[in-house]
Design a protein around this motif. Structure first.
Motif, PDB file in Angstrom:
ATOM      1  N   LEU A  79       4.144   5.807  -5.253  1.00  0.00           N
ATOM      2  CA  LEU A  79       4.385   5.828  -6.697  1.00  0.00           C
ATOM      3  C   LEU A  79       3.602   6.943  -7.363  1.00  0.00           C
ATOM      4  O   LEU A  79       4.069   7.561  -8.322  1.00  0.00           O
ATOM      5  CB  LEU A  79       3.988   4.490  -7.335  1.00  0.00           C
ATOM      6  CG  LEU A  79       4.943   3.330  -7.159  1.00  0.00           C
ATOM      7  CD1 LEU A  79       4.298   2.033  -7.651  1.00  0.00           C
ATOM      8  CD2 LEU A  79       6.239   3.584  -7.894  1.00  0.00           C
ATOM      9  N   ILE A  80       2.418   7.221  -6.861  1.00  0.00           N
ATOM     10  CA  ILE A  80       1.557   8.250  -7.449  1.00  0.00           C
ATOM     11  C   ILE A  80       1.811   9.615  -6.816  1.00  0.00           C
ATOM     12  O   ILE A  80       1.972  10.613  -7.516  1.00  0.00           O
ATOM     13  CB  ILE A  80       0.066   7.867  -7.302  1.00  0.00           C
ATOM     14  CG1 ILE A  80      -0.223   6.512  -7.946  1.00  0.00           C
ATOM     15  CG2 ILE A  80      -0.835   8.967  -7.861  1.00  0.00           C
ATOM     16  CD1 ILE A  80       0.047   6.437  -9.427  1.00  0.00           C
ATOM     17  N   HIS A 101       7.493  12.417  -0.491  1.00  0.00           N
ATOM     18  CA  HIS A 101       7.465  13.428   0.561  1.00  0.00           C
ATOM     19  C   HIS A 101       6.056  13.818   0.967  1.00  0.00           C
ATOM     20  O   HIS A 101       5.807  14.966   1.313  1.00  0.00           O
ATOM     21  CB  HIS A 101       8.245  14.664   0.117  1.00  0.00           C
ATOM     22  CG  HIS A 101       9.689  14.380  -0.145  1.00  0.00           C
ATOM     23  ND1 HIS A 101      10.578  14.035   0.841  1.00  0.00           N
ATOM     24  CD2 HIS A 101      10.399  14.348  -1.293  1.00  0.00           C
ATOM     25  CE1 HIS A 101      11.771  13.826   0.331  1.00  0.00           C
ATOM     26  NE2 HIS A 101      11.685  13.998  -0.980  1.00  0.00           N
ATOM     27  N   VAL A 102       5.142  12.878   0.939  1.00  0.00           N
ATOM     28  CA  VAL A 102       3.766  13.151   1.359  1.00  0.00           C
ATOM     29  C   VAL A 102       3.433  12.303   2.581  1.00  0.00           C
ATOM     30  O   VAL A 102       4.025  11.261   2.803  1.00  0.00           O
ATOM     31  CB  VAL A 102       2.745  12.841   0.227  1.00  0.00           C
ATOM     32  CG1 VAL A 102       2.990  13.715  -0.970  1.00  0.00           C
ATOM     33  CG2 VAL A 102       2.771  11.386  -0.160  1.00  0.00           C
ATOM     34  N   GLY A 103       2.476  12.783   3.348  1.00  0.00           N
ATOM     35  CA  GLY A 103       1.998  11.998   4.479  1.00  0.00           C
ATOM     36  C   GLY A 103       1.188  10.811   3.974  1.00  0.00           C
ATOM     37  O   GLY A 103       0.526  10.888   2.949  1.00  0.00           O
ATOM     38  N   MET A 104       1.279   9.735   4.701  1.00  0.00           N
ATOM     39  CA  MET A 104       0.548   8.528   4.319  1.00  0.00           C
ATOM     40  C   MET A 104      -0.807   8.494   5.015  1.00  0.00           C
ATOM     41  O   MET A 104      -0.896   8.773   6.206  1.00  0.00           O
ATOM     42  CB  MET A 104       1.321   7.278   4.738  1.00  0.00           C
ATOM     43  CG  MET A 104       2.534   6.973   3.902  1.00  0.00           C
ATOM     44  SD  MET A 104       2.131   6.511   2.224  1.00  0.00           S
ATOM     45  CE  MET A 104       1.136   5.074   2.475  1.00  0.00           C
ATOM     46  N   PHE A 143       0.832  -1.196   0.000  1.00  0.00           N
ATOM     47  CA  PHE A 143       0.000   0.000   0.000  1.00  0.00           C
ATOM     48  C   PHE A 143       0.871   1.251   0.000  1.00  0.00           C
ATOM     49  O   PHE A 143       0.646   2.179  -0.770  1.00  0.00           O
ATOM     50  CB  PHE A 143      -0.938   0.002   1.213  1.00  0.00           C
ATOM     51  CG  PHE A 143      -1.877   1.174   1.239  1.00  0.00           C
ATOM     52  CD1 PHE A 143      -3.056   1.135   0.510  1.00  0.00           C
ATOM     53  CD2 PHE A 143      -1.581   2.308   1.973  1.00  0.00           C
ATOM     54  CE1 PHE A 143      -3.931   2.223   0.520  1.00  0.00           C
ATOM     55  CE2 PHE A 143      -2.443   3.392   1.994  1.00  0.00           C
ATOM     56  CZ  PHE A 143      -3.624   3.345   1.257  1.00  0.00           C
ATOM     57  N   GLU A 144       1.883   1.273   0.858  1.00  0.00           N
ATOM     58  CA  GLU A 144       2.773   2.430   0.921  1.00  0.00           C
ATOM     59  C   GLU A 144       3.500   2.624  -0.408  1.00  0.00           C
ATOM     60  O   GLU A 144       3.594   3.743  -0.918  1.00  0.00           O
ATOM     61  CB  GLU A 144       3.786   2.267   2.056  1.00  0.00           C
ATOM     62  CG  GLU A 144       4.718   3.457   2.158  1.00  0.00           C
ATOM     63  CD  GLU A 144       5.684   3.385   3.319  1.00  0.00           C
ATOM     64  OE1 GLU A 144       6.582   4.245   3.356  1.00  0.00           O
ATOM     65  OE2 GLU A 144       5.554   2.505   4.183  1.00  0.00           O
ATOM     66  N   LEU A 145       4.000   1.566  -0.990  1.00  0.00           N
ATOM     67  CA  LEU A 145       4.693   1.659  -2.278  1.00  0.00           C
ATOM     68  C   LEU A 145       3.764   2.193  -3.364  1.00  0.00           C
ATOM     69  O   LEU A 145       4.120   3.117  -4.098  1.00  0.00           O
ATOM     70  CB  LEU A 145       5.251   0.297  -2.686  1.00  0.00           C
ATOM     71  CG  LEU A 145       5.941   0.241  -4.043  1.00  0.00           C
ATOM     72  CD1 LEU A 145       7.160   1.142  -4.057  1.00  0.00           C
ATOM     73  CD2 LEU A 145       6.320  -1.175  -4.381  1.00  0.00           C
TER      74      LEU A 145
END
Length: 61
Positions: A18-19, A23-26, A12-14
């Motif tokens: 990718l999109i 450098h964004v919060g998950m 999910f994190e990958l």
């Protein structure tokens, strides 16, 4: 570590990053759905991450 050994949340994190970029919060990781015989939780996580980030999946063929 191979694709078979990776978790849904890793995928999910990958997929999300990718999109959206690195450098964004998950967002919170959703629960892992049932896994059909022709895939892995990691690959399903990638698909879910891409969809959560607003990306689109298309099938070639």
């Amino acid at each position: 570590m191979s694709v078979v050994d990776r978790s849904f949340s890793d995928g999910f994190e990958l997929g999300y990053r990718l999109i959206k970029g690195i450098h964004v919060g998950m967002p919170g990781t959703p629960g892992c759905p049932g896994t059909p015989g022709n895939t892995t939780p990691f690959l399903q996580g990638i698909e879910a991450g891409i969809k959560a980030a607003g990306g689109m999946l298309t099938k070639q063929g």
